[in-house]
Scaffold this motif. Structure first.
Motif, PDB file in Angstrom:
ATOM      1  N   VAL A  18      53.880  67.327  48.147  1.00  0.00           N
ATOM      2  CA  VAL A  18      51.953  66.951  49.364  1.00  0.00           C
ATOM      3  C   VAL A  18      51.444  65.841  48.583  1.00  0.00           C
ATOM      4  O   VAL A  18      50.269  65.541  49.027  1.00  0.00           O
ATOM      5  CB  VAL A  18      51.954  68.691  48.889  1.00  0.00           C
ATOM      6  CG1 VAL A  18      51.188  68.747  50.257  1.00  0.00           C
ATOM      7  CG2 VAL A  18      52.722  69.298  49.993  1.00  0.00           C
ATOM      8  N   ALA A  19      51.088  66.360  47.120  1.00  0.00           N
ATOM      9  CA  ALA A  19      49.628  65.154  46.753  1.00  0.00           C
ATOM     10  C   ALA A  19      50.387  63.615  46.645  1.00  0.00           C
ATOM     11  O   ALA A  19      49.095  63.127  47.293  1.00  0.00           O
ATOM     12  CB  ALA A  19      50.494  65.324  44.912  1.00  0.00           C
ATOM     13  N   THR A  78      49.256  62.895  50.234  1.00  0.00           N
ATOM     14  CA  THR A  78      48.384  63.012  50.348  1.00  0.00           C
ATOM     15  C   THR A  78      47.369  61.139  50.555  1.00  0.00           C
ATOM     16  O   THR A  78      46.971  60.841  50.989  1.00  0.00           O
ATOM     17  CB  THR A  78      47.283  64.052  49.681  1.00  0.00           C
ATOM     18  OG1 THR A  78      48.109  65.496  50.305  1.00  0.00           O
ATOM     19  CG2 THR A  78      46.252  63.711  49.810  1.00  0.00           C
ATOM     20  N   LYS A  79      47.978  61.152  48.864  1.00  0.00           N
ATOM     21  CA  LYS A  79      47.808  59.263  48.608  1.00  0.00           C
ATOM     22  C   LYS A  79      47.870  58.254  50.382  1.00  0.00           C
ATOM     23  O   LYS A  79      47.280  57.305  50.249  1.00  0.00           O
ATOM     24  CB  LYS A  79      48.313  59.215  47.303  1.00  0.00           C
ATOM     25  CG  LYS A  79      48.001  58.261  46.997  1.00  0.00           C
ATOM     26  CD  LYS A  79      48.715  57.444  45.651  1.00  0.00           C
ATOM     27  CE  LYS A  79      48.422  58.902  44.193  1.00  0.00           C
ATOM     28  NZ  LYS A  79      48.684  58.162  43.288  1.00  0.00           N
ATOM     29  N   GLN A  96      46.231  58.756  53.230  1.00  0.00           N
ATOM     30  CA  GLN A  96      44.644  59.003  52.921  1.00  0.00           C
ATOM     31  C   GLN A  96      44.378  57.085  53.909  1.00  0.00           C
ATOM     32  O   GLN A  96      44.795  55.926  53.654  1.00  0.00           O
ATOM     33  CB  GLN A  96      44.125  58.307  51.242  1.00  0.00           C
ATOM     34  CG  GLN A  96      42.743  58.256  50.939  1.00  0.00           C
ATOM     35  CD  GLN A  96      42.735  58.854  49.555  1.00  0.00           C
ATOM     36  OE1 GLN A  96      43.313  58.170  48.810  1.00  0.00           O
ATOM     37  NE2 GLN A  96      40.850  58.676  49.532  1.00  0.00           N
ATOM     38  N   LYS A 126      45.066  69.223  57.535  1.00  0.00           N
ATOM     39  CA  LYS A 126      45.602  69.629  56.103  1.00  0.00           C
ATOM     40  C   LYS A 126      45.177  67.915  56.088  1.00  0.00           C
ATOM     41  O   LYS A 126      44.259  67.581  55.456  1.00  0.00           O
ATOM     42  CB  LYS A 126      47.036  69.733  56.287  1.00  0.00           C
ATOM     43  CG  LYS A 126      46.990  70.322  54.521  1.00  0.00           C
ATOM     44  CD  LYS A 126      48.626  70.946  54.655  1.00  0.00           C
ATOM     45  CE  LYS A 126      47.893  70.746  52.803  1.00  0.00           C
ATOM     46  NZ  LYS A 126      49.921  71.343  52.365  1.00  0.00           N
ATOM     47  N   PHE A 127      45.715  67.406  56.732  1.00  0.00           N
ATOM     48  CA  PHE A 127      45.867  65.456  56.139  1.00  0.00           C
ATOM     49  C   PHE A 127      45.013  65.162  57.184  1.00  0.00           C
ATOM     50  O   PHE A 127      44.326  63.575  56.771  1.00  0.00           O
ATOM     51  CB  PHE A 127      47.350  64.713  56.268  1.00  0.00           C
ATOM     52  CG  PHE A 127      47.752  65.356  55.561  1.00  0.00           C
ATOM     53  CD1 PHE A 127      48.151  65.383  54.237  1.00  0.00           C
ATOM     54  CD2 PHE A 127      49.581  66.319  55.991  1.00  0.00           C
ATOM     55  CE1 PHE A 127      49.189  66.142  52.912  1.00  0.00           C
ATOM     56  CE2 PHE A 127      50.014  66.805  54.763  1.00  0.00           C
ATOM     57  CZ  PHE A 127      49.839  66.935  53.408  1.00  0.00           C
ATOM     58  N   ASP A 128      43.783  65.638  58.144  1.00  0.00           N
ATOM     59  CA  ASP A 128      43.146  64.671  59.193  1.00  0.00           C
ATOM     60  C   ASP A 128      43.420  63.397  59.557  1.00  0.00           C
ATOM     61  O   ASP A 128      43.040  61.889  59.191  1.00  0.00           O
ATOM     62  CB  ASP A 128      41.753  64.163  58.094  1.00  0.00           C
ATOM     63  CG  ASP A 128      40.848  64.045  58.783  1.00  0.00           C
ATOM     64  OD1 ASP A 128      40.436  64.187  59.994  1.00  0.00           O
ATOM     65  OD2 ASP A 128      39.757  63.072  58.455  1.00  0.00           O
TER      66      ASP A 128
END
Length: 245
Positions: free
Chosen positions: A124-125, A128-129, A132, A160-162
């Motif tokens: 998940v982390a 997210t990167k 972005q 969650k991740f927009d």
């Protein structure tokens, strides 16, 4: 706003083929469209479509550090066949070190909470990167993969991740995926021939029998929703909210 965008996308692509939709998104959201691959059968189909149509879509993968060698093999074969760039994201070293120093290398077997912690650090982390700054996230999700994915839409807003998710193979069956791979000689993970349908990290994946659910081989020791947090619905502990079209 996101609901309106999703409705617009659905309307504008209603008569498009899968390839035309991918090309439309790549043009409409120039340099803001990404595809996440784990080199499973569905993802290999999408990679083939992107590569053979020379679409300007960024392909990336998450290397958790616990993958099968067979996954790295198909990774290499894909690079060689399609001559595409596949950007790799790794978990943060300090987070992995802290997890192993505190709980050991196999803490995920001990509880759902520990397993989700490992998934968050390793998947998940980094995701997210990777997401972005982008606007469209293409996935290989199919509705029949699990009960949790039956209510997916072709386009969705992932709060969650927009980001807006596009699930091009949503209505495909496993047979359709396999037929495409065979017909177009798409590289695939050799583990698929050994009963592995859904392939993730090596310690958390096993082969399944013909009568088992597609996701039964993932985290088989749990009675959970069989998700790692990348595509989870909203839960009391937090997660993804999907806005319906």
């Amino acid at each position: 706003m996101s609901i309106a965008i999703i409705k617009t996308l659905l309307n504008r692509t209603a008569t498009f083929s899968l390839e035309e939709t991918l090309a439309f998104l790549a043009k409409e959201y120039k340099d803001k469209v990404v595809f996440s691959t784990s080199f499973g059968q569905e993802d290999q189909v999408i990679t083939a479509l992107i590569a053979t149509n020379n679409l300007p879509i960024t392909i990336f993968t998450l290397d958790t550090g616990r993958l099968f060698q067979e996954t790295y093999d198909v990774f290499q074969q894909t690079l060689k066949k399609y001559r595409v760039d596949i950007k790799t994201y790794f978990p943060e070293t300090p987070a992995v070190e802290a997890l192993l120093n505190e709980k050991g290398p196999n803490s995920f077997y001990e509880s759902v909470e520990n397993r989700k912690e490992c998934c968050f650090i390793r998947k998940v982390a980094p995701l997210t990167k990777a997401l972005q700054g982008n606007e469209i996230w293409i996935t290989g999700l199919r509705a029949e993969q699990s009960e949790n994915r039956n209510d997916l839409n072709l386009f969705e807003y992932d709060e969650k991740f927009d980001i807006i998710k596009f699930n091009p193979l949503l209505k495909w069956t496993l047979k359709e995926v396999q037929d495409y791979i065979e017909k177009n000689e798409v590289p695939q993970n050799t583990l698929h021939k050994e009963g592995f349908v859904s392939i993730g990290c090596a310690p958390c994946t096993r082969a399944i029998t013909p009568d088992e659910d597609i996701r039964a081989g993932r985290w088989w020791w749990e009675s959970s929703h069989k998700e790692c947090g990348l595509h989870s619905p909203l839960t009391p502990e937090g997660g993804i909210i999907r806005e319906k079209n």
